[in-house]
Design a protein around this motif. Structure first.
Motif, PDB file in Angstrom:
ATOM      1  N   ASP A  74       7.609  13.481  -7.440  1.00 52.32           N
ATOM      2  CA  ASP A  74       8.838  12.862  -7.948  1.00 52.32           C
ATOM      3  C   ASP A  74       8.692  11.339  -7.965  1.00 52.32           C
ATOM      4  OD1 ASP A  74      10.377  15.051  -8.480  1.00 52.32           O
ATOM      5  OD2 ASP A  74      11.228  15.175  -6.450  1.00 52.32           O
ATOM      6  N   PRO A  75       9.370  10.651  -8.899  1.00 51.46           N
ATOM      7  CA  PRO A  75       9.258   9.183  -8.933  1.00 51.46           C
ATOM      8  C   PRO A  75       9.790   8.546  -7.648  1.00 51.46           C
ATOM      9  CG  PRO A  75      10.926   9.969 -10.501  1.00 51.46           C
ATOM     10  CD  PRO A  75      10.236  11.178  -9.963  1.00 51.46           C
ATOM     11  N   LEU A  76       9.126   7.458  -7.236  1.00 50.62           N
ATOM     12  CA  LEU A  76       9.568   6.751  -6.019  1.00 50.62           C
ATOM     13  C   LEU A  76      10.914   6.085  -6.275  1.00 50.62           C
ATOM     14  CD1 LEU A  76       6.231   4.944  -5.048  1.00 50.62           C
ATOM     15  CD2 LEU A  76       7.261   6.950  -3.936  1.00 50.62           C
ATOM     16  N   ARG A  77      11.634   5.816  -5.186  1.00 54.00           N
ATOM     17  CA  ARG A  77      12.922   5.121  -5.326  1.00 54.00           C
ATOM     18  C   ARG A  77      12.774   3.703  -4.764  1.00 54.00           C
ATOM     19  NH1 ARG A  77      18.231   6.416  -6.134  1.00 54.00           N
ATOM     20  NH2 ARG A  77      17.851   8.653  -6.292  1.00 54.00           N
ATOM     21  N   PHE A  78      13.190   2.717  -5.543  1.00 55.36           N
ATOM     22  CA  PHE A  78      13.169   1.319  -5.099  1.00 55.36           C
ATOM     23  C   PHE A  78      14.615   0.849  -5.070  1.00 55.36           C
ATOM     24  CE2 PHE A  78       9.273   2.276  -7.286  1.00 55.36           C
ATOM     25  CZ  PHE A  78       8.275   1.629  -6.579  1.00 55.36           C
ATOM     26  N   ASP A  79      14.978   0.041  -4.096  1.00 54.84           N
ATOM     27  CA  ASP A  79      16.327  -0.547  -4.164  1.00 54.84           C
ATOM     28  C   ASP A  79      16.390  -1.893  -3.461  1.00 54.84           C
ATOM     29  OD1 ASP A  79      16.393   0.258  -1.567  1.00 54.84           O
ATOM     30  OD2 ASP A  79      17.671   1.994  -1.908  1.00 54.84           O
ATOM     31  N   GLY A  80      17.573  -2.517  -3.506  1.00 50.52           N
ATOM     32  CA  GLY A  80      17.716  -3.866  -2.955  1.00 50.52           C
ATOM     33  C   GLY A  80      16.834  -4.828  -3.720  1.00 50.52           C
ATOM     34  N   VAL A  81      16.011  -5.591  -2.979  1.00 50.99           N
ATOM     35  CA  VAL A  81      15.134  -6.544  -3.670  1.00 50.99           C
ATOM     36  C   VAL A  81      13.731  -5.967  -3.831  1.00 50.99           C
ATOM     37  CG1 VAL A  81      16.456  -8.568  -2.989  1.00 50.99           C
ATOM     38  CG2 VAL A  81      14.584  -7.767  -1.521  1.00 50.99           C
ATOM     39  N   ASP A  82      13.648  -4.669  -3.619  1.00 50.49           N
ATOM     40  CA  ASP A  82      12.386  -3.955  -3.797  1.00 50.49           C
ATOM     41  C   ASP A  82      12.434  -3.343  -5.210  1.00 50.49           C
ATOM     42  OD1 ASP A  82      10.046  -2.777  -3.115  1.00 50.49           O
ATOM     43  OD2 ASP A  82      10.950  -1.083  -2.041  1.00 50.49           O
ATOM     44  N   PHE A  83      11.535  -3.783  -6.084  1.00 53.98           N
ATOM     45  CA  PHE A  83      11.559  -3.302  -7.469  1.00 53.98           C
ATOM     46  C   PHE A  83      10.275  -2.544  -7.788  1.00 53.98           C
ATOM     47  CE2 PHE A  83      14.350  -7.012  -7.490  1.00 53.98           C
ATOM     48  CZ  PHE A  83      15.396  -6.604  -8.311  1.00 53.98           C
ATOM     49  N   ASP A  84      10.398  -1.585  -8.697  1.00 53.16           N
ATOM     50  CA  ASP A  84       9.215  -0.887  -9.212  1.00 53.16           C
ATOM     51  C   ASP A  84       8.360  -1.918  -9.964  1.00 53.16           C
ATOM     52  OD1 ASP A  84       7.394   0.751 -10.511  1.00 53.16           O
ATOM     53  OD2 ASP A  84       8.881   2.208 -11.204  1.00 53.16           O
ATOM     54  N   PRO A  85       7.057  -2.012  -9.649  1.00 54.70           N
ATOM     55  CA  PRO A  85       6.239  -2.997 -10.370  1.00 54.70           C
ATOM     56  C   PRO A  85       6.072  -2.658 -11.854  1.00 54.70           C
ATOM     57  CG  PRO A  85       4.875  -1.671  -8.882  1.00 54.70           C
ATOM     58  CD  PRO A  85       6.300  -1.313  -8.596  1.00 54.70           C
ATOM     59  N   ARG A  86       6.314  -1.407 -12.250  1.00 57.63           N
ATOM     60  CA  ARG A  86       6.207  -1.033 -13.659  1.00 57.63           C
ATOM     61  C   ARG A  86       7.589  -1.028 -14.290  1.00 57.63           C
ATOM     62  NH1 ARG A  86       1.622   1.948 -15.532  1.00 57.63           N
ATOM     63  NH2 ARG A  86       2.718   1.771 -17.507  1.00 57.63           N
ATOM     64  N   VAL A  87       7.766  -1.873 -15.274  1.00 57.85           N
ATOM     65  CA  VAL A  87       9.045  -1.906 -15.987  1.00 57.85           C
ATOM     66  C   VAL A  87       8.789  -1.773 -17.481  1.00 57.85           C
ATOM     67  CG1 VAL A  87      10.020  -3.480 -14.247  1.00 57.85           C
ATOM     68  CG2 VAL A  87       9.179  -4.403 -16.412  1.00 57.85           C
ATOM     69  N   VAL A  88       9.847  -1.423 -18.222  1.00 62.26           N
ATOM     70  CA  VAL A  88       9.735  -1.398 -19.684  1.00 62.26           C
ATOM     71  C   VAL A  88      10.919  -2.142 -20.291  1.00 62.26           C
ATOM     72  CG1 VAL A  88       8.333   0.667 -20.060  1.00 62.26           C
ATOM     73  CG2 VAL A  88      10.778   0.930 -19.665  1.00 62.26           C
ATOM     74  N   ALA A  89      10.652  -2.779 -21.418  1.00 62.74           N
ATOM     75  CA  ALA A  89      11.729  -3.427 -22.182  1.00 62.74           C
ATOM     76  C   ALA A  89      12.173  -2.406 -23.207  1.00 62.74           C
ATOM     77  CB  ALA A  89      11.183  -4.678 -22.865  1.00 62.74           C
ATOM     78  N   LEU A  90      13.381  -1.874 -23.026  1.00 63.82           N
ATOM     79  CA  LEU A  90      13.841  -0.808 -23.921  1.00 63.82           C
ATOM     80  C   LEU A  90      14.658  -1.370 -25.083  1.00 63.82           C
ATOM     81  CD1 LEU A  90      14.893   1.915 -21.329  1.00 63.82           C
ATOM     82  CD2 LEU A  90      12.782   1.785 -22.653  1.00 63.82           C
ATOM     83  N   THR A  91      14.311  -0.926 -26.281  1.00 66.25           N
ATOM     84  CA  THR A  91      15.020  -1.382 -27.485  1.00 66.25           C
ATOM     85  C   THR A  91      16.330  -0.605 -27.642  1.00 66.25           C
ATOM     86  OG1 THR A  91      13.968   0.301 -28.823  1.00 66.25           O
ATOM     87  CG2 THR A  91      12.834  -1.821 -28.692  1.00 66.25           C
ATOM     88  N   HIS A  92      17.127  -1.026 -28.610  1.00 68.12           N
ATOM     89  CA  HIS A  92      18.377  -0.307 -28.903  1.00 68.12           C
ATOM     90  C   HIS A  92      18.068   1.118 -29.383  1.00 68.12           C
ATOM     91  CE1 HIS A  92      21.519  -3.670 -28.937  1.00 68.12           C
ATOM     92  NE2 HIS A  92      20.425  -4.140 -28.356  1.00 68.12           N
ATOM     93  N   ALA A  93      16.959   1.282 -30.130  1.00 63.86           N
ATOM     94  CA  ALA A  93      16.616   2.626 -30.623  1.00 63.86           C
ATOM     95  C   ALA A  93      16.310   3.547 -29.437  1.00 63.86           C
ATOM     96  CB  ALA A  93      15.415   2.554 -31.562  1.00 63.86           C
ATOM     97  N   SER A  94      15.601   3.034 -28.425  1.00 65.73           N
ATOM     98  CA  SER A  94      15.298   3.844 -27.236  1.00 65.73           C
ATOM     99  C   SER A  94      16.577   4.170 -26.476  1.00 65.73           C
ATOM    100  CB  SER A  94      14.328   3.104 -26.312  1.00 65.73           C
ATOM    101  OG  SER A  94      13.085   2.963 -26.949  1.00 65.73           O
ATOM    102  N   GLN A  95      17.467   3.178 -26.418  1.00 64.76           N
ATOM    103  CA  GLN A  95      18.746   3.392 -25.731  1.00 64.76           C
ATOM    104  C   GLN A  95      19.536   4.509 -26.431  1.00 64.76           C
ATOM    105  OE1 GLN A  95      20.734  -0.358 -25.027  1.00 64.76           O
ATOM    106  NE2 GLN A  95      22.688   0.666 -24.747  1.00 64.76           N
TER     107      GLN A  95
END
Ligand SMILES: Cc1cc2nc3c(=O)[nH]c(=O)nc-3n(C[C@H](O)[C@H](O)[C@H](O)COP(=O)(O)OP(=O)(O)OC[C@H]3O[C@@H](n4cnc5c(N)ncnc54)[C@H](O)[C@@H]3O)c2cc1C
Length: 413
Positions: free
Chosen positions: A49-70
């Motif tokens: 299962d995907p790890l959970r990050f919270d507070g000031v702990d962020f997943d190092p992998r992020v994506v910039a999602l477009t309006h079409a993806s949204q």
């Protein structure tokens, strides 16, 4: 969702390999539509299962999602869950050349939007999609389970896979969303055209002295682009906008040197490379580095088998389009499968996959060519090219019709 049975042979209409961003979106997109309600879908996922990050702990992998993806994520009910956990809208984008005076600024208000997109941690998107996936009784998630081989049966139009634990699954359609090093692609003998960009990407999260102003920042250095992507976290009922995910793409020979720096030295080097646009880099999380390769499958389909997302194509992260292209693959495949369901065509009908390939391949190739062009243009040290790109950026910044058309295309509007 049906219970994961321990029986040796399971039959479905569709098998999806990989429950990453693209595979889990694919399963939900089919199940969420009334025309796909009767489809019996298996999703096979090797990882935990995907790890959970919270507070000031962020997943190092992020994506910039477009309006079409949204729009796709909304259609399967995942978007409200993403917003509830955390997503950072960005209203502006600032791109500039390290080697001159050219720069370009995009503002969402110029295209009558509230934002240009959202920066979201990969684990947040996957968790939201998995939560939706679990709500559909027609989807069976087999996890952890790894595809080992494809079984081709003479005279049968069914596709079968053998898992490492010995179970065998069969279906009319096998959709591979198993990532850049796709096992299904390899087993199906689908060739790729691929080459190294000669770049590695260093990713991490930083805290900066000034707030990021809900802007996605990108500086093009001749060694490669450096992006600061805005993140936000809630602190005492207020949004803290001092955190950015950085993607620093640079020549492969330079990456080990930067990775070897102490945190203090790295913060200095990063601040300097970014021209201290957000003041000092005050904190840095653990750094990760990986090589960047362009990869494109020669064919996306063969009878009964199709590739989606990174299994079909991987591109340079400089324009943040990777998973957005993957979600467009999902929407195209969903449309073709549901069209077949409405017309009562069998899922083995060859037109489904042919139409999918026609819809997606040229579009993905065009985006990949554009990324390669950008990388070369901004990597050039040659004086006339440097002049041209700075002049080009300046001119483009002043021609609002062109600039707005470009931003609308990047947003998937
Ligand atoms: C540094 C960096 C920055 C990026 N930034 C952006 C961005 O801003 N915007 C954007 O759109 N994209 C971005 N991308 C690209 C984006 O991360 C990928 O396009 C996206 O993660 C691909 O999703 P996927 O589901 O196709 O593959 P993956 O996320 O790789 O998922 C594949 C899944 O298949 C499973 N699997 C693999 N083999 C098997 C097997 N044999 N059996 C069963 N399961 C298997 C894996 O466990 C995994 O869960 C970036 C990429 C990089 C490297």
């Amino acid at each position: 969702m049906k219970l994961d049975q321990a029986s040796a042979h399971l039959e479905f209409d569709v098998i999806i390999v990989g429950a990453g961003l693209v595979g889990s979106a694919m399963a939900c997109a089919l199940a969420a539509d009334a025309d796909g309600e009767s489809l019996n879908i298996a999703v096979v996922e090797a990882g935990a299962d995907p790890l959970r990050f919270d507070g000031v702990d962020f997943d190092p992998r992020v994506v910039a999602l477009t309006h079409a993806s949204q729009t796709l994520l909304k259609s399967v009910g995942a978007w409200p869950l993403i917003e509830q956990e955390r997503a950072c809208p960005y209203t502006d984008m600032q791109v500039w050349d390290a080697d001159g005076t050219g720069s370009i600024h995009f503002d969402c208000h110029d295209v009558q939007q509230y934002n240009l997109g959202h920066i979201v941690e990969n684990s947040v998107v996957t968790r939201a999609l998995l939560s939706r996936l679990h709500s559909y009784p027609q989807i069976t998630l087999l996890r952890p389970a790894k595809v080992k081989t494809l079984v081709r049966e003479e005279g049968s139009e069914q596709q079968s896979v053998l898992l490492e634990d010995g179970r065998k699954l069969s279906a009319s359609l096998l959709l591979a969303a198993d990532g850049a090093n796709s096992k299904v692609r390899e087993l199906a003998n689908i060739a790729t055209r691929e080459w190294s960009y000669g770049h590695d990407a260093i990713v991490t999260t930083v805290r900066t002295q000034q707030t990021h102003q809900y802007t996605a920042w990108q500086r093009f250095l001749t060694s490669g682009p450096l992006a600061f992507l805005p993140l936000q976290t809630q602190r005492q009922d207020q949004w803290d906008a001092h955190y950015c995910s950085i993607v620093w793409s640079l020549k492969s020979e330079q990456a080990p040197e930067l990775m070897a720096l102490s945190d203090c030295e790295f913060k200095q080097a990063l601040g300097q490379a970014f021209e201290y646009r957000l003041g000092d880099v005050e904190e840095v999380a653990k750094r990760y580095s990986f090589p960047l390769r362009q990869r494109h499958a020669v064919d996306y389909v063969q009878p009964g088998v199709a590739l989606l997302g990174d299994a079909a194509h991987t591109i340079h992260p400089l324009a943040g389009q990777g998973v957005n292209l993957g979600f467009l693959d999902v929407a195209a495949m969903r449309d073709e499968i549901l069209r077949a369901c409405r017309r009562q065509l069998p899922l083995t009908d060859a037109s489904i996959l042919k139409r999918y390939q026609r819809a997606r391949k040229s579009n993905n190739l065009a985006m990949m060519a554009m990324m390669e062009g950008f990388k070369r243009l901004f990597g050039a040290d040659h004086l006339p090219t440097r002049w041209l790109r700075n002049e080009g950026l300046r001119q483009l910044d002043n021609v609002s019709i062109l600039k707005n058309a470009l931003v609308k295309q990047a947003m998937g509007l």
